[in-house]
Design a protein around this motif. Structure first.
Motif, PDB file in Angstrom:
ATOM      1  N   LYS A  11       0.835  -1.213   0.000  1.00 42.89           N
ATOM      2  CA  LYS A  11       0.000   0.000   0.000  1.00 42.89           C
ATOM      3  C   LYS A  11       0.862   1.252   0.000  1.00 42.89           C
ATOM      4  CE  LYS A  11      -4.092  -1.883   2.252  1.00 42.89           C
ATOM      5  NZ  LYS A  11      -4.903  -1.870   3.483  1.00 42.89           N
ATOM      6  N   LYS A  12       1.956   1.213   0.744  1.00 42.54           N
ATOM      7  CA  LYS A  12       2.856   2.368   0.791  1.00 42.54           C
ATOM      8  C   LYS A  12       3.559   2.571  -0.557  1.00 42.54           C
ATOM      9  CE  LYS A  12       3.798   4.443   4.173  1.00 42.54           C
ATOM     10  NZ  LYS A  12       3.317   5.707   4.735  1.00 42.54           N
ATOM     11  N   ILE A  38       5.114  -5.255 -10.015  1.00 42.38           N
ATOM     12  CA  ILE A  38       4.734  -4.099  -9.193  1.00 42.38           C
ATOM     13  C   ILE A  38       3.299  -4.285  -8.708  1.00 42.38           C
ATOM     14  CG2 ILE A  38       4.315  -1.600  -9.170  1.00 42.38           C
ATOM     15  CD1 ILE A  38       7.305  -2.311  -9.195  1.00 42.38           C
ATOM     16  N   GLN A  39       2.417  -4.737  -9.600  1.00 41.07           N
ATOM     17  CA  GLN A  39       1.028  -4.994  -9.207  1.00 41.07           C
ATOM     18  C   GLN A  39       0.963  -5.979  -8.052  1.00 41.07           C
ATOM     19  OE1 GLN A  39      -0.552  -6.387 -12.986  1.00 41.07           O
ATOM     20  NE2 GLN A  39      -1.685  -4.465 -13.277  1.00 41.07           N
ATOM     21  N   LYS A  40       1.732  -7.039  -8.142  1.00 40.17           N
ATOM     22  CA  LYS A  40       1.733  -8.055  -7.089  1.00 40.17           C
ATOM     23  C   LYS A  40       2.287  -7.509  -5.785  1.00 40.17           C
ATOM     24  CE  LYS A  40       1.981 -11.886 -10.325  1.00 40.17           C
ATOM     25  NZ  LYS A  40       2.795 -12.994 -10.825  1.00 40.17           N
ATOM     26  N   TYR A  41       3.317  -6.658  -5.863  1.00 42.12           N
ATOM     27  CA  TYR A  41       3.842  -6.027  -4.655  1.00 42.12           C
ATOM     28  C   TYR A  41       2.786  -5.129  -4.022  1.00 42.12           C
ATOM     29  CZ  TYR A  41       8.656  -7.305  -6.050  1.00 42.12           C
ATOM     30  OH  TYR A  41       9.799  -7.958  -6.396  1.00 42.12           O
ATOM     31  N   GLU A  42       2.119  -4.332  -4.849  1.00 37.06           N
ATOM     32  CA  GLU A  42       1.157  -3.355  -4.332  1.00 37.06           C
ATOM     33  C   GLU A  42      -0.050  -4.005  -3.677  1.00 37.06           C
ATOM     34  OE1 GLU A  42       0.246  -0.436  -7.344  1.00 37.06           O
ATOM     35  OE2 GLU A  42       2.243   0.457  -7.196  1.00 37.06           O
ATOM     36  N   THR A  43      -0.413  -5.191  -4.098  1.00 29.99           N
ATOM     37  CA  THR A  43      -1.534  -5.894  -3.467  1.00 29.99           C
ATOM     38  C   THR A  43      -1.085  -6.736  -2.279  1.00 29.99           C
ATOM     39  OG1 THR A  43      -1.324  -7.809  -4.925  1.00 29.99           O
ATOM     40  CG2 THR A  43      -2.819  -6.026  -5.633  1.00 29.99           C
ATOM     41  N   GLY A  44       0.206  -6.913  -2.143  1.00 34.53           N
ATOM     42  CA  GLY A  44       0.718  -7.755  -1.063  1.00 34.53           C
ATOM     43  C   GLY A  44       0.743  -9.227  -1.446  1.00 34.53           C
ATOM     44  N   PHE A  67       8.295   2.850   3.918  1.00 37.16           N
ATOM     45  CA  PHE A  67       7.360   1.768   3.643  1.00 37.16           C
ATOM     46  C   PHE A  67       6.852   1.082   4.909  1.00 37.16           C
ATOM     47  CE2 PHE A  67      10.119   2.189  -0.089  1.00 37.16           C
ATOM     48  CZ  PHE A  67       9.159   2.584  -1.009  1.00 37.16           C
ATOM     49  N   PHE A  68       7.499   1.359   6.043  1.00 34.64           N
ATOM     50  CA  PHE A  68       7.080   0.753   7.300  1.00 34.64           C
ATOM     51  C   PHE A  68       6.402   1.743   8.241  1.00 34.64           C
ATOM     52  CE2 PHE A  68      10.539  -1.692   5.510  1.00 34.64           C
ATOM     53  CZ  PHE A  68       9.991  -2.962   5.505  1.00 34.64           C
ATOM     54  N   GLU A  69       6.331   3.011   7.824  1.00 32.91           N
ATOM     55  CA  GLU A  69       5.673   4.022   8.656  1.00 32.91           C
ATOM     56  C   GLU A  69       4.209   3.680   8.823  1.00 32.91           C
ATOM     57  OE1 GLU A  69       6.368   7.723   6.640  1.00 32.91           O
ATOM     58  OE2 GLU A  69       8.484   7.749   7.196  1.00 32.91           O
ATOM     59  N   GLY A  89      -5.174   4.624   0.641  1.00 29.64           N
ATOM     60  CA  GLY A  89      -5.527   3.715  -0.434  1.00 29.64           C
ATOM     61  C   GLY A  89      -6.748   4.186  -1.199  1.00 29.64           C
ATOM     62  N   ASP A  90      -7.346   5.276  -0.746  1.00 29.81           N
ATOM     63  CA  ASP A  90      -8.545   5.828  -1.362  1.00 29.81           C
ATOM     64  C   ASP A  90      -8.144   6.815  -2.456  1.00 29.81           C
ATOM     65  OD1 ASP A  90     -11.051   6.843  -1.948  1.00 29.81           O
ATOM     66  OD2 ASP A  90     -11.246   7.948  -0.072  1.00 29.81           O
ATOM     67  N   LYS A  91      -8.553   6.523  -3.703  1.00 30.59           N
ATOM     68  CA  LYS A  91      -8.161   7.372  -4.838  1.00 30.59           C
ATOM     69  C   LYS A  91      -8.639   8.805  -4.659  1.00 30.59           C
ATOM     70  CE  LYS A  91      -8.114   7.485  -9.891  1.00 30.59           C
ATOM     71  NZ  LYS A  91      -7.608   8.805  -9.891  1.00 30.59           N
ATOM     72  N   GLU A  92      -9.841   8.990  -4.135  1.00 29.09           N
ATOM     73  CA  GLU A  92     -10.362  10.343  -3.933  1.00 29.09           C
ATOM     74  C   GLU A  92      -9.498  11.121  -2.932  1.00 29.09           C
ATOM     75  OE1 GLU A  92     -14.557  12.607  -2.867  1.00 29.09           O
ATOM     76  OE2 GLU A  92     -14.315  10.496  -2.357  1.00 29.09           O
ATOM     77  N   ALA A  93      -9.087  10.465  -1.865  1.00 31.50           N
ATOM     78  CA  ALA A  93      -8.228  11.125  -0.878  1.00 31.50           C
ATOM     79  C   ALA A  93      -6.883  11.493  -1.496  1.00 31.50           C
ATOM     80  CB  ALA A  93      -8.031  10.223   0.337  1.00 31.50           C
TER      81      ALA A  93
END
Length: 122
Positions: A11-12, A38-44, A67-69, A89-93
């Protein structure tokens, strides 16, 4: 099963990549991997190795610690009652944050004060 730390780090990565206006493809090219990774990293879904995280932090111009904050907060649900724990993680935010920082600083301060006043009223 994905590990919560891998999800948090992913997510970070997505948060920082998005805030810098970088696509998954651009980040992948800078790191020397395919954008699917990258997609796989971003989803965990995939765990990021230490050396790869180092490369990603360099490409995104942040220290590895970035990345750990906030990880401590994720253990117990994190965040405050009025702010969702996955606000970044919210696109609007993220759109709002990006737009906010595009405003000249003196106007940004005024907008911030207005938002603070409005939130106190609500």
């Amino acid at each position: 099963m994905t590990h919560p730390v891998d999800v948090h780090v992913g997510k970070k990565i997505r948060q920082r990549r998005w805030l810098t206006g970088m696509t998954q493809q651009q980040l992948a090219e800078q790191v020397g991997i395919k954008f699917q990774q990258i997609q796989k990293y971003e989803t965990g879904a995939n765990r990021v190795s230490a050396s790869r995280l180092w490369d990603i932090s360099d490409a995104l111009d942040v220290p590895v610690s970035f990345f750990f904050e906030g990880l401590e907060n994720d253990k117990d649900g994190g965040g405050t009652q009025s702010v969702p724990s996955d606000i970044m993680g919210d696109k609007e935010a993220l759109d709002l944050i990006r737009s906010y920082y595009a405003i000249p600083e003196n106007q940004r301060r005024r907008l911030f004060e207005l938002a603070r006043v409005l939130s106190d009223v609500a």
